[in-house]
Write an enzyme that holds these catalytic residues in place. Structure first.
Site, short mmCIF file in Angstrom:
data_model
loop_
_atom_site.label_atom_id
_atom_site.label_comp_id
_atom_site.label_asym_id
_atom_site.label_seq_id
_atom_site.Cartn_x
_atom_site.Cartn_y
_atom_site.Cartn_z
N SER A 169 54.05 30.42 -20.73
CA SER A 169 53.68 29.67 -19.18
C SER A 169 52.77 30.47 -18.41
CB SER A 169 54.93 29.18 -18.52
OG SER A 169 55.67 30.28 -17.81
N ARG B 216 48.89 29.00 -18.12
CA ARG B 216 48.54 28.41 -16.85
C ARG B 216 47.24 28.96 -16.42
NH1 ARG B 216 53.05 29.31 -14.80
NH2 ARG B 216 53.82 27.26 -14.62
N ASN C 63 43.57 26.81 -16.35
CA ASN C 63 42.97 26.67 -14.97
C ASN C 63 41.38 27.26 -14.98
OD1 ASN C 63 44.40 25.18 -13.00
ND2 ASN C 63 46.00 26.21 -13.98
#
Length: 289
Positions: A217, A221, A225
């Site tokens: 994660s 993440r 982005n």
């Protein structure tokens, strides 16, 4: 632009400068995405590694300069900035980390500033750095990605380093038995030994997935982005090469609007990576009885 189509332009900007072993046995740079794929696991993304190291050195040199020029009298602008940054990170650690470890605050500061600097390269127009690299090498078709955090290898490498610290401190604080017990005796428990033994596989499956999800994660993440932000800038750059005056004008407006909004994204992603690292390491220092 060297590429004749918009799709070619986009693919060119999304390919890393890869160095590795060719199927023929020789070592060198990949000229296409297919060649980079053929190089396999031991290929190196030279642009990612180079910019990561360079920005890390910039971080170290800036803070070293601030430390050498630090004064108790009227501080300069750099000292003020560094002190505010250190106080911000220190307060974040004190509010979130509940153990005692002198490594956490320096680690959090390093993560925040380093990730922010790597993210901030995305604010440089997408063609500038690749064109400079092409000029230096003399290869007009050179592929070069300047934003390390748009490479999943970089974000996963950082998250795996954090994961190694999580495992290390979990074992150091709780012991081997405590760490194994955390993975096998939670979240479901029973006073009946037979029932507890039956619950061990279920507990291990749930806790192991939770443990492994932490580095994944963290990496995805940040990568997701920043990759999306880079892609938006590339798509805006395509508008400039359309040859249509009104579309180029719209591209100018979108470029500035997205850049302003992206400043929030690059800062927020650095902050989130830092905070999750602190939270995960705080959990590793907690003793469960």
């Amino acid at each position: 632009m060297a590429e004749t189509t918009a799709s070619g332009y986009i693919q060119h900007h999304l390919q890393n400068l890869t160095f590795g072993q060719h199927p023929t046995g020789g070592w060198g740079f990949a000229h296409t995405a297919a060649e980079a794929k053929e190089m396999g696991f031991w290929a190196f993304h030279v642009d990612t590694l180079g910019w990561s190291v360079a920005l890390g050195l910039i971080f170290v040199l800036l803070f070293r300069m601030a430390a050498k020029k630090a004064t108790s009298g009227q501080p300069g602008g750099l000292q003020n900035f560094v002190e505010v940054l250190i106080e911000f990170v220190d307060s974040s650690v004190k509010d979130t980390f509940h153990g005692r470890n002198p490594l956490i605050a320096p680690l959090a500061l390093t993560i925040f500033v380093w990730v922010f600097l790597m993210n901030a390269v995305d604010l440089v127009p997408v063609d500038w750095i690749p064109k400079v690299a092409a000029f230096i090498t003399g290869d007009p078709h050179l592929v070069f990605r300047a934003v390390p955090t748009t490479d999943p290898n970089a974000t996963l490498g950082m998250s795996l380093s954090v994961f190694a610290l999580i495992i290390f401190y979990s074992i150091k604080v709780k012991g081997i038995g405590g760490f194994i017990g955390e993975l096998t005796l939670h979240p479901f428990g029973s006073k009946n030994v037979f029932v507890q033994a039956l619950l061990i596989p279920v507990n291990f499956l749930l806790e192991f997935v939770t443990l492994v999800a932490k580095p994944i994660s963290l990496a995805l993440r940040l990568f997701g982005n920043m990759y999306a932000g880079e892609l938006v800038f590339i798509l805006i750059a395509v508008m400039f090469g359309s040859g249509l005056l009104w579309l180029s004008g719209l591209g100018v407006v979108l470029q500035w609007a997205w850049a302003v909004f992206h400043i929030l994204i690059i800062t927020l992603q650095a902050f989130i990576f830092m905070m999750l690292t602190i939270v995960y390491l705080s959990m590793a220092h907690e003793e469960n009885h």
